[in-house]
Design an enzyme around this catalytic site. Structure first.
Site: not given
Length: 168
Positions: A134-137
């Site tokens: 889950r690409p919170c980066h």
């Protein structure tokens, strides 16, 4: 039953935690993916069962991602984690395309929490239990700066570099 496994990655050993599910691909719905030293990382409990085979599909997707061959994860997440607002924010984060970024303010606008809601969005993103997949980066500051990441800003920078995201 809760199961777990570890997977080697360029970021360190990832801890995958899941719940057995007859409907999930591979029989396991992912609950958590955490990095070594991560703020709020899952900790293995005595009643969990180590089962690397339960995560073969997920581990294969992670290997493909880190090799630059996979741009979108197809992983079943276990339901129920987070508040309604957090889940709304996490869905917005999942919509950020590979190799692109969005600001905290843009995410706040997408979820109807513009203005003062930016701080709440940042808090929700900080509680994401599924780092990398889950690409919170991909969420950055309004000025283009890399802001907090539970796995460390250096890892955030490495993930964005892997994806070819342009960050000023």
């Amino acid at each position: 039953m809760t199961v777990y496994a570890t997977v080697d990655s360029p970021l360190g050993e990832l801890l995958l935690v899941g719940e057995e599910s007859a409907s999930a691909v591979g029989g396991t719905a992912l609950v958590s993916l955490s990095l070594p030293g991560q703020k709020g990382a899952a900790e293995i409990k005595d009643d969990w069962r180590c089962d690397p085979g339960a995560f073969e599909e997920i581990a294969g997707q992670l290997r493909g991602y880190f090799a630059g061959e996979l741009r979108h994860f197809a992983i079943e997440y276990a339901p129920g984690a987070g508040t309604d607002f957090q889940r709304c924010v996490w869905r917005a984060v999942e919509e950020i395309p590979y190799g692109e970024t969005a600001t905290y303010g843009q995410i706040a606008e997408r979820v109807g929490a513009a203005g003062a809601g930016v701080r709440a969005v940042g808090t929700a993103i900080g509680r994401n239990p599924l780092l990398v997949v889950r690409p919170c980066h991909r969420v950055i500051g309004a000025d283009g700066a890399l802001r907090g990441y539970a796995g460390g800003v250096e890892r955030k920078e490495r993930l964005l570099g892997l994806e070819g995201a342009l960050v000023s």
